[in-house]
Scaffold this motif. Structure first.
Motif, short mmCIF file in Angstrom:
data_model
loop_
_atom_site.label_atom_id
_atom_site.label_comp_id
_atom_site.label_asym_id
_atom_site.label_seq_id
_atom_site.Cartn_x
_atom_site.Cartn_y
_atom_site.Cartn_z
N ILE A 24 -2.29 -3.02 5.58
CA ILE A 24 -2.79 -4.23 4.93
C ILE A 24 -4.15 -3.88 4.36
O ILE A 24 -5.06 -3.51 5.09
N ASP A 25 -4.27 -3.96 3.04
CA ASP A 25 -5.41 -3.43 2.32
C ASP A 25 -6.76 -3.92 2.87
O ASP A 25 -7.04 -5.11 2.90
N GLY A 26 -7.56 -2.97 3.35
CA GLY A 26 -8.89 -3.28 3.82
C GLY A 26 -8.97 -3.97 5.16
O GLY A 26 -10.06 -4.23 5.68
N LEU A 27 -7.81 -4.26 5.78
CA LEU A 27 -7.80 -5.02 7.04
C LEU A 27 -7.20 -4.24 8.20
O LEU A 27 -7.77 -4.20 9.28
N ILE A 28 -6.06 -3.61 7.98
CA ILE A 28 -5.37 -2.90 9.06
C ILE A 28 -4.94 -1.52 8.55
O ILE A 28 -4.16 -1.41 7.60
N LEU A 52 6.96 -9.50 8.09
CA LEU A 52 7.79 -9.83 6.93
C LEU A 52 7.14 -9.34 5.64
O LEU A 52 7.81 -8.77 4.76
N SER A 53 5.84 -9.55 5.53
CA SER A 53 5.13 -9.16 4.30
C SER A 53 5.14 -7.66 4.10
O SER A 53 5.35 -7.18 2.98
N ILE A 54 4.95 -6.89 5.17
CA ILE A 54 4.98 -5.44 5.08
C ILE A 54 6.39 -4.96 4.76
O ILE A 54 6.59 -4.07 3.92
N ALA A 55 7.39 -5.54 5.40
CA ALA A 55 8.77 -5.15 5.15
C ALA A 55 9.20 -5.43 3.71
O ALA A 55 9.99 -4.69 3.11
N LYS A 56 8.65 -6.49 3.12
CA LYS A 56 9.00 -6.87 1.74
C LYS A 56 8.01 -6.36 0.71
O LYS A 56 8.24 -6.49 -0.49
N GLY A 57 6.90 -5.80 1.17
CA GLY A 57 5.88 -5.32 0.25
C GLY A 57 5.14 -6.44 -0.44
O GLY A 57 4.65 -6.29 -1.56
N GLU A 58 5.01 -7.58 0.24
CA GLU A 58 4.34 -8.75 -0.33
C GLU A 58 2.93 -8.90 0.26
O GLU A 58 2.62 -8.35 1.31
N LYS A 59 2.10 -9.68 -0.39
CA LYS A 59 0.75 -9.90 0.09
C LYS A 59 0.75 -10.75 1.36
O LYS A 59 1.64 -11.57 1.56
N ILE A 60 -0.27 -10.52 2.18
CA ILE A 60 -0.49 -11.33 3.37
C ILE A 60 -1.97 -11.66 3.42
O ILE A 60 -2.82 -10.77 3.24
N LEU A 61 -2.30 -12.92 3.59
CA LEU A 61 -3.70 -13.38 3.58
C LEU A 61 -4.40 -12.97 2.28
O LEU A 61 -5.60 -12.71 2.25
N GLY A 62 -3.62 -12.91 1.21
CA GLY A 62 -4.16 -12.55 -0.10
C GLY A 62 -4.39 -11.07 -0.29
O GLY A 62 -4.93 -10.64 -1.32
N LEU A 63 -3.98 -10.24 0.68
CA LEU A 63 -4.21 -8.80 0.63
C LEU A 63 -2.91 -8.04 0.41
O LEU A 63 -1.85 -8.42 0.91
N LYS A 64 -2.98 -6.95 -0.33
CA LYS A 64 -1.81 -6.12 -0.60
C LYS A 64 -1.36 -5.41 0.67
O LYS A 64 -2.16 -5.10 1.54
N THR A 65 -0.06 -5.13 0.73
CA THR A 65 0.50 -4.39 1.86
C THR A 65 1.15 -3.10 1.38
O THR A 65 1.51 -2.98 0.22
N SER A 66 1.27 -2.15 2.29
CA SER A 66 1.99 -0.92 2.02
C SER A 66 3.40 -1.09 2.58
O SER A 66 3.59 -1.18 3.80
N GLN A 67 4.38 -1.17 1.70
CA GLN A 67 5.74 -1.52 2.14
C GLN A 67 6.36 -0.43 3.00
O GLN A 67 6.22 0.76 2.75
N GLY A 68 7.05 -0.86 4.02
CA GLY A 68 7.77 0.05 4.90
C GLY A 68 8.45 -0.73 6.00
O GLY A 68 8.38 -1.96 6.06
N THR A 90 11.29 -17.78 5.67
CA THR A 90 12.02 -17.22 4.54
C THR A 90 13.51 -17.50 4.66
O THR A 90 14.02 -17.72 5.77
N ASP A 91 14.19 -17.49 3.51
CA ASP A 91 15.66 -17.59 3.53
C ASP A 91 16.28 -16.31 2.99
O ASP A 91 17.47 -16.24 2.74
N GLU A 92 15.44 -15.28 2.81
CA GLU A 92 15.93 -14.00 2.31
C GLU A 92 15.70 -12.91 3.36
O GLU A 92 14.57 -12.47 3.58
N PRO A 93 16.76 -12.47 4.04
CA PRO A 93 16.61 -11.41 5.04
C PRO A 93 16.16 -10.10 4.39
O PRO A 93 16.39 -9.86 3.21
N THR A 94 15.52 -9.27 5.18
CA THR A 94 15.16 -7.93 4.72
C THR A 94 15.72 -6.91 5.70
O THR A 94 15.73 -7.14 6.92
N GLU A 95 16.20 -5.79 5.18
CA GLU A 95 16.76 -4.74 6.03
C GLU A 95 15.69 -3.83 6.61
O GLU A 95 16.00 -2.87 7.31
N MET A 96 14.42 -4.14 6.32
CA MET A 96 13.33 -3.26 6.77
C MET A 96 12.52 -3.87 7.90
O MET A 96 11.44 -3.39 8.23
N LEU A 97 13.03 -4.95 8.51
CA LEU A 97 12.37 -5.57 9.65
C LEU A 97 13.34 -5.65 10.82
O LEU A 97 14.45 -6.15 10.69
#
Length: 344
Positions: A24-28, A52-68, A90-97
């Motif tokens: 998580i950019d600048g945070l973790i 969920l945000s990391i698995a989907k590569g979406e922002k969390i708390l307004g910060l970018k994530t590194s997807q994985g 969410t109503d969209e499952p992800t295979e990365m979580l």
């Protein structure tokens, strides 16, 4: 007696090491973290949203994530409860979580279980353990015991080059320093790479602050509000990301070397050349630092550099190879380096 392994000051200061990767950019970043808060304050909602945000590569708390891939050990929950929470978010499952509601304790198989998971999911970025007490083999909370348990998880995170976040509780007593409220001894805070403490402004208000501190992050206080409809913690004040000197130096260097292809000279001579593309003031004693710290980024932008000692000075040798420039900037009239844009 085994010989002590050492490296000289010169070697350390001129070696390009692999940069710290943030999930998580600048945070973790990679390493071991604690996420602490009072019972039922909303730690698990924040943890799940992060996963969920990391698995989907979406922002969390307004910060970018590194997807994985993300692994969440929900050791106080059932799969039915996890399902309910997921549908709230969410109503969209992800295979990365992935989730598990049972695990072995620290020192009793947990490390091997996580290593086994990594062998099947090489892109694993983060593991949440909810909660710390559920994976401890004893109830001893002395400094030695706390540090020993957490050091096992830290060693595992470092070995696998992943992030491990342990969810934990805070004490009931208030303290001016929120990190003193983390339950247990100071061995917990002393061992981890970073700590996050979620504290409500007033119990039940759903307004809170996330206090963050760590070895690789800036100290931060993030104001949050829990949206009961979205079931998410929302940032209520804008996070500022400053344009650091490193960013400005990199952008100016790239603009210059892209045109000139080659440079050989001292740090002072390089600074004089950079005046043709930037009005920023750079300092000779910082040039070496900036080049070394950003070695990986320079390679991404097709820039090689090395040092050559002479009798009187140290020469900086730079070369730009357009074919190895993997950035989007090589074909445009603008250059963006670490989020900083300059005109070519």
């Amino acid at each position: 007696m085994k010989k002590l392994s050492t490296r000289s000051c010169e070697e350390i200061m001129t070696t390009v090491y692999k940069p710290i990767e943030f999930v998580i950019d600048g945070l973790i970043a990679q390493g071991l973290y604690i996420l602490a808060g009072a019972p039922k304050v909303g730690k698990s909602w924040l943890a799940l949203d992060m996963c969920l945000s990391i698995a989907k590569g979406e922002k969390i708390l307004g910060l970018k994530t590194s997807q994985g891939t993300a692994l969440y050990l929900c050791l106080e929950d059932s799969y039915a409860r996890i399902q309910n929470r997921l549908y709230e978010l969410t109503d969209e499952p992800t295979e990365m979580l992935y989730f598990s509601v049972m695990s072995d304790p620290i020192g009793g198989g947990l490390e091997e279980q996580i290593e086994g998971f990594v062998s099947e999911h090489r892109d694993l970025k983060i593991v949440f353990i909810d909660t710390l007490q559920m994976v401890r083999g004893s109830t001893d909370s002395s400094y030695g015991s706390d540090y020993k348990d957490l050091s096992v998880l830290k060693a595992l995170a470092d070995k696998l080059e992943i992030t491990v976040i342990v969810v934990h509780h805070t004490r009931k007593c208030k303290d001016i320093d929120p990190f003193n409220m983390i339950s247990g001894s100071t061995g917990i805070s002393g061992c981890v790479d970073g700590s996050m403490v979620l504290i409500e402004n007033k119990r039940g208000s759903r307004n809170a602050k996330l206090f963050c501190v760590g070895r690789d992050i800036e100290n931060a206080e993030i104001s949050l509000h829990f949206d009961s409809d979205l079931k998410k913690w929302i940032v209520t004040d804008e996070l500022s990301t400053s344009k650091t000197k490193d960013n400005i130096f990199l952008a100016a260097l790239y603009v210059y070397i892209k045109k000139k292809i080659d440079f050989s000279g001292t740090a002072s001579e390089l600074i004089e050349k950079l005046k043709s593309v930037s009005d920023e003031t750079f300092y000779p004693n910082r040039v070496t630092r900036d080049l070394v710290r950003n070695g990986y980024t320079l390679r991404k932008y097709g820039i090689d550099f090395k040092y050559k000692r002479t009798r009187n000075c140290r020469l900086i040798i730079l070369h730009y190879d357009r074919e190895r420039d993997s950035s989007d900037s090589k074909n445009t009239s603008e250059v963006t380096v670490n989020r900083l844009t300059l005109k070519v």
